[in-house]
Design an enzyme around this catalytic site. Structure first.
Site, PDB file in Angstrom:
ATOM      1  N   ASP A 102     102.433   3.714  98.039  1.00 25.98           N
ATOM      2  CA  ASP A 102     102.007   2.818  96.861  1.00 25.98           C
ATOM      3  C   ASP A 102     102.897   2.889  95.877  1.00 25.98           C
ATOM      4  O   ASP A 102     103.108   3.749  94.810  1.00 25.98           O
ATOM      5  CB  ASP A 102     100.670   3.605  96.137  1.00 25.98           C
ATOM      6  CG  ASP A 102     100.276   2.806  94.929  1.00 25.98           C
ATOM      7  OD1 ASP A 102     100.735   1.780  94.699  1.00 25.98           O
ATOM      8  OD2 ASP A 102      99.501   3.279  94.376  1.00 25.98           O
ATOM      9  N   HIS A 148      97.105  16.225  92.377  1.00 19.80           N
ATOM     10  CA  HIS A 148      97.496  14.912  91.735  1.00 19.80           C
ATOM     11  C   HIS A 148      97.065  14.527  90.615  1.00 19.80           C
ATOM     12  O   HIS A 148      97.823  14.457  89.466  1.00 19.80           O
ATOM     13  CB  HIS A 148      97.817  13.919  92.561  1.00 19.80           C
ATOM     14  CG  HIS A 148      98.013  12.678  92.150  1.00 19.80           C
ATOM     15  ND1 HIS A 148      99.554  12.596  92.009  1.00 19.80           N
ATOM     16  CD2 HIS A 148      97.816  11.190  91.777  1.00 19.80           C
ATOM     17  CE1 HIS A 148      99.777  11.270  91.442  1.00 19.80           C
ATOM     18  NE2 HIS A 148      98.381  10.661  91.267  1.00 19.80           N
ATOM     19  N   THR A 189     103.237  -2.685  98.486  1.00 19.65           N
ATOM     20  CA  THR A 189     102.448  -1.431  98.934  1.00 19.65           C
ATOM     21  C   THR A 189     102.852  -1.677 100.492  1.00 19.65           C
ATOM     22  O   THR A 189     102.571  -2.532 101.226  1.00 19.65           O
ATOM     23  CB  THR A 189     100.820  -1.438  99.036  1.00 19.65           C
ATOM     24  OG1 THR A 189     100.694  -1.918  97.406  1.00 19.65           O
ATOM     25  CG2 THR A 189     100.443  -0.276  99.463  1.00 19.65           C
ATOM     26  N   GLU A 249     105.773  13.775  89.744  1.00 12.41           N
ATOM     27  CA  GLU A 249     105.310  15.006  89.701  1.00 12.41           C
ATOM     28  C   GLU A 249     106.380  16.026  90.164  1.00 12.41           C
ATOM     29  O   GLU A 249     106.593  17.190  89.444  1.00 12.41           O
ATOM     30  CB  GLU A 249     104.234  15.368  90.779  1.00 12.41           C
ATOM     31  CG  GLU A 249     102.866  14.484  90.549  1.00 12.41           C
ATOM     32  CD  GLU A 249     101.749  14.444  91.593  1.00 12.41           C
ATOM     33  OE1 GLU A 249     101.082  15.404  91.754  1.00 12.41           O
ATOM     34  OE2 GLU A 249     102.033  13.470  92.326  1.00 12.41           O
ATOM     35  N   GLU A 266     100.457   8.483 100.348  1.00 10.21           N
ATOM     36  CA  GLU A 266      98.926   8.170 100.656  1.00 10.21           C
ATOM     37  C   GLU A 266      98.690   7.984 102.058  1.00 10.21           C
ATOM     38  O   GLU A 266      99.457   7.600 102.842  1.00 10.21           O
ATOM     39  CB  GLU A 266      98.504   6.872  99.678  1.00 10.21           C
ATOM     40  CG  GLU A 266      98.968   7.177  98.194  1.00 10.21           C
ATOM     41  CD  GLU A 266      98.064   6.248  97.466  1.00 10.21           C
ATOM     42  OE1 GLU A 266      96.801   5.722  97.907  1.00 10.21           O
ATOM     43  OE2 GLU A 266      98.375   5.912  96.446  1.00 10.21           O
ATOM     44  N   GLU A 302     104.439   6.953  96.118  1.00 11.25           N
ATOM     45  CA  GLU A 302     103.357   7.572  96.101  1.00 11.25           C
ATOM     46  C   GLU A 302     102.759   7.816  97.472  1.00 11.25           C
ATOM     47  O   GLU A 302     102.641   6.993  98.244  1.00 11.25           O
ATOM     48  CB  GLU A 302     101.912   7.024  95.109  1.00 11.25           C
ATOM     49  CG  GLU A 302     102.262   7.124  93.854  1.00 11.25           C
ATOM     50  CD  GLU A 302     100.911   6.862  93.170  1.00 11.25           C
ATOM     51  OE1 GLU A 302     100.014   6.036  93.662  1.00 11.25           O
ATOM     52  OE2 GLU A 302     100.910   7.284  91.945  1.00 11.25           O
ATOM     53  N   LYS A 333     101.928  -1.499  90.064  1.00  8.04           N
ATOM     54  CA  LYS A 333     101.611  -1.297  91.554  1.00  8.04           C
ATOM     55  C   LYS A 333     101.776  -2.617  92.246  1.00  8.04           C
ATOM     56  O   LYS A 333     101.603  -2.333  93.594  1.00  8.04           O
ATOM     57  CB  LYS A 333     100.261  -0.743  91.516  1.00  8.04           C
ATOM     58  CG  LYS A 333      99.740   0.505  90.652  1.00  8.04           C
ATOM     59  CD  LYS A 333     100.279   1.674  91.203  1.00  8.04           C
ATOM     60  CE  LYS A 333      99.810   3.089  90.299  1.00  8.04           C
ATOM     61  NZ  LYS A 333     100.265   4.209  91.317  1.00  8.04           N
ATOM     62  N   ARG A 361     106.598   3.613  86.909  1.00  8.63           N
ATOM     63  CA  ARG A 361     105.972   4.439  85.837  1.00  8.63           C
ATOM     64  C   ARG A 361     105.933   4.092  84.563  1.00  8.63           C
ATOM     65  O   ARG A 361     105.097   4.175  83.652  1.00  8.63           O
ATOM     66  CB  ARG A 361     106.377   5.965  86.082  1.00  8.63           C
ATOM     67  CG  ARG A 361     106.345   6.503  87.226  1.00  8.63           C
ATOM     68  CD  ARG A 361     104.880   6.799  87.686  1.00  8.63           C
ATOM     69  NE  ARG A 361     104.647   7.332  88.936  1.00  8.63           N
ATOM     70  CZ  ARG A 361     103.667   7.106  89.679  1.00  8.63           C
ATOM     71  NH1 ARG A 361     102.542   6.823  89.247  1.00  8.63           N
ATOM     72  NH2 ARG A 361     103.599   7.858  90.918  1.00  8.63           N
ATOM     73  N   GLN A 400     103.586   1.127  84.245  1.00  9.90           N
ATOM     74  CA  GLN A 400     102.287   1.615  84.388  1.00  9.90           C
ATOM     75  C   GLN A 400     101.809   2.169  82.812  1.00  9.90           C
ATOM     76  O   GLN A 400     100.517   2.074  82.383  1.00  9.90           O
ATOM     77  CB  GLN A 400     102.236   2.617  85.307  1.00  9.90           C
ATOM     78  CG  GLN A 400     101.063   3.371  85.692  1.00  9.90           C
ATOM     79  CD  GLN A 400     100.913   4.369  86.593  1.00  9.90           C
ATOM     80  OE1 GLN A 400     101.891   4.626  87.412  1.00  9.90           O
ATOM     81  NE2 GLN A 400      99.653   4.960  87.055  1.00  9.90           N
ATOM     82  N   ASP A 404      92.696   1.276  95.823  1.00 10.36           N
ATOM     83  CA  ASP A 404      93.371   2.604  95.580  1.00 10.36           C
ATOM     84  C   ASP A 404      92.468   3.468  94.752  1.00 10.36           C
ATOM     85  O   ASP A 404      92.206   3.422  93.739  1.00 10.36           O
ATOM     86  CB  ASP A 404      94.755   2.291  95.319  1.00 10.36           C
ATOM     87  CG  ASP A 404      95.736   3.490  95.610  1.00 10.36           C
ATOM     88  OD1 ASP A 404      95.680   4.139  96.491  1.00 10.36           O
ATOM     89  OD2 ASP A 404      96.706   3.645  94.786  1.00 10.36           O
TER      90      ASP A 404
HETATM   91 CA    CA Z   1      98.087   5.277  94.444  1.00  9.41          CA
END
Ligand code: CA
Length: 395
Positions: free
Chosen positions: A211, A113, A235, A336, A181, A179, A231, A215, A218, A106
Site C-alpha cells: 500500500d 503498527h 497499490t 515507523e 500488507e 506499507e 493512497k 505521508r 496523508q 484497507d
Molecule cells: Ca495500509
C-alpha cells in the site's frame, strides 16, 4: 506426491501450493494458470474447466466455488503422464493482475503498527483511538489502481502545506512510503452478514500487497474522513493468488483480544496465518516480521465489512493493514522504521533513507513453512516496484 514437473529445491511453488494467476502469452489471449516451480500450467489447454480458465481474470473461477476441485485436477495432471507441452517458463510469460478488483478496503489491524503511528501522528496522546480495540478500522481504497508486481510507481503530487508559509501547495510528495500488507481476495457467491467462522467459504485466497503511501499528503488530507489521494495512486499486489485451501495447515490462533469484541466479531476457528514476511529496499533487507500476531483477522474484517448488509462480490480485495511486529526490526513501513525520518535507515551500501527516493525498488516476500517435510513451503513469490520521478506536467 511424485510429479513429472521439475520444482527447484526451496521453491515457493511446490505441488502443495498451486496458486492461480493470469498470464498473457505473446500473441494469444490472457488465460488462467496455476504456477508449479518456475513454470505455469495452462489449465484451459489441459482441458481443465475451460469455461472458467480461458478467461482474462480468475473472478469467474473464484465465484464458481470450484477452486479446490480445479487445483486437485491440476495436481492429478502433474502426477500423471508427462505433459510438459502444457508448461511454460514463467519468464516467457507476461504476468498480469489476476483479478478484476471489486471493492478494495484497507484495514489497520496490527496493534504494533497502529500504536507506532499513533505515537508519530499524535505525540503525547493515547496512541490508539477509542474504537480501535472494538472494530477493525478500515477505509475504502481505489480498486482501479491496483497493479501487479513489477509495475513502476510514479511519485505522486499532492497538496501539502509549505513549511515556509503554511500555505498548501501542489508538490511531489517528499515522504513517499511503502506499507507491508497481506491482501485477501473474496470469491464465492454474493453474501452479507457473514459469521467469522464461515470466512473460508468466502475468502478465496491471499496475495502480498504494498500500500504505497504519501505521508505528507496523508497528514494534510486524512482528517476527518481518512486517507484518500495519499493512497489511491497505486497499490501493488503479487501475481499468484495462494488459496486458503493451500494455507489450511498454517492457520493458527490469533492473539487473545482484550476486551473481547462484540459477538458478531467472535470466531471459534483459528484465522491467523503463520506467515513470514520480509522487505528489501534496493536489495538490502530492512524488515523481517510475522503475520500471525495481527490483532484483527481477515475473518473478522470480512464479518465487519458485511455486518450492515453490504454484500461481497468475487474480486473484492481486503488489505490487512501494515504488518508490524513488536521490535524495531519488524516494522512494516518507512515512517515507523525511521520514526518519520528522525532516525534514517542506513542501507548496506552506506546510503541513508528517511523515505523512498526516485529509483528505489521495494520488494516484499512471504512464505509459510518450509522447515520440515510435514510443513511444505507455501510461498507467495514477491511484490516489487520501483519509484519513478513525478511525471512532467502535460506529459
Ligand atoms: Ca495500509
Amino acid at each position: 506426491m511424485t510429479i513429472w514437473a521439475e520444482v527447484p529445491e526451496g521453491s515457493d511453488f511446490p505441488i502443495e501450493n498451486l496458486p492461480f494467476g493470469v498470464v498473457r502469452p505473446a500473441g494469444a489471449p490472457a488465460r488462467v494458470v496455476v504456477r508449479i516451480g518456475d513454470h505455469t500450467l495452462d489449465l484451459a489447454a489441459a482441458g481443465i474447466a475451460p469455461e472458467l480458465t480461458a478467461q482474462p481474470t480468475i473472478n469467474a473461477l473464484m465465484a464458481s466455488g470450484r477452486g479446490q476441485e480445479i487445483r486437485e485436477r491440476a495436481g492429478e495432471l502433474l502426477s500423471g503422464n508427462d505433459r510438459s507441452d502444457l508448461l511454460h517458463s514463467v519468464d516467457d510469460m507476461h504476468v498480469v493482475v489476476p483479478i478484476a478488483v471489486g471493492d478494495y478496503v484497507d484495514f489497520y489491524s496490527s496493534l504494533h503498527h497502529a500504536t507506532n503511528l499513533g505515537h508519530i501522528m499524535r505525540p503525547g496522546a493515547e496512541p490508539l483511538l477509542a474504537n480501535w480495540r472494538h472494530l477493525p478500522v478500515g477505509y475504502h481504497g481505489r480498486s482501479g489502481t491496483v497493479v501487479v508486481s513489477g509495475t513502476p510507481v510514479a511519485r505522486p503530487e499532492g497538496l501539502v502545506p509549505d513549511p515556509a508559509d503554511g500555505v498548501p501547495r501542489l508538490v511531489p510528495s517528499r515522504s513517499l512510503d511503502f506499507e507491508l500488507e497481506v491482501g485477501f481476495v473474496v470469491g464465492g457467491s454474493p453474501a452479507s452478514r457473514i459469521h467469522p467462522d464461515d470466512a473460508d467459504r468466502h475468502v478465496f485466497g491471499v496475495v502480498l500487497l504494498n500500500d504505497w503511501s504519501a505521508r505528507d499528503v496523508q497528514g494534510y488530507e486524512y482528517q476527518p474522513l481518512g486517507p484518500n489521494l495519499a493512497k489511491s495512486f497505486a497499490t501493488s499486489i503479487s501475481p499468484w493468488v495462494v488459496t486458503i485451501d493451500a494455507l489450511r495447515r498454517y492457520l493458527v490462533a490469533p492473539p487473545v483480544q482484550d476486551p473481547q469484541p462484540d459477538p458478531y466479531l467472535r470466531a471459534t476457528r483459528p484465522w491467523a496465518i503463520d506467515l513470514n514476511l520480509t522487505v528489501e529496499l534496493n536489495g538490502w533487507p530492512i524488515t523481517s516480521t510475522g503475520f500471525a500476531d495481527m490483532y484483527w483477522t481477515f475473518a473478522q474484517q470480512l464479518a465487519h465489512t458485511t455486518v450492515n448488509g453490504a454484500t461481497t462480490r468475487a474480486g473484492d480485495l481486503f488489505g490487512s493493514g501494515t504488518v508490524s511486529g513488536p521490535t524495531p526490526g519488524e516494522r512494516g513501513s518507512m515512517i515507523e522504521l525511521t520514526w518519520r525520518g528522525a532516525q534514517p535507515l542506513t542501507l548496506g551500501d552506506g546510503s541513508l533513507r528517511s523515505f523512498l527516493e526516485d529509483g528505489d525498488t521495494v520488494t516484499m516476500r512471504g512464505w509459510c513453512g518450509g522447515e520440515t517435510a510435514a510443513r511444505p513451503r507455501i510461498g507467495f513469490g514477491e511484490v516489487t516496484g520501483t519509484v519513478l520521478p513525478t511525471p512532467k506536467r502535460g506529459a
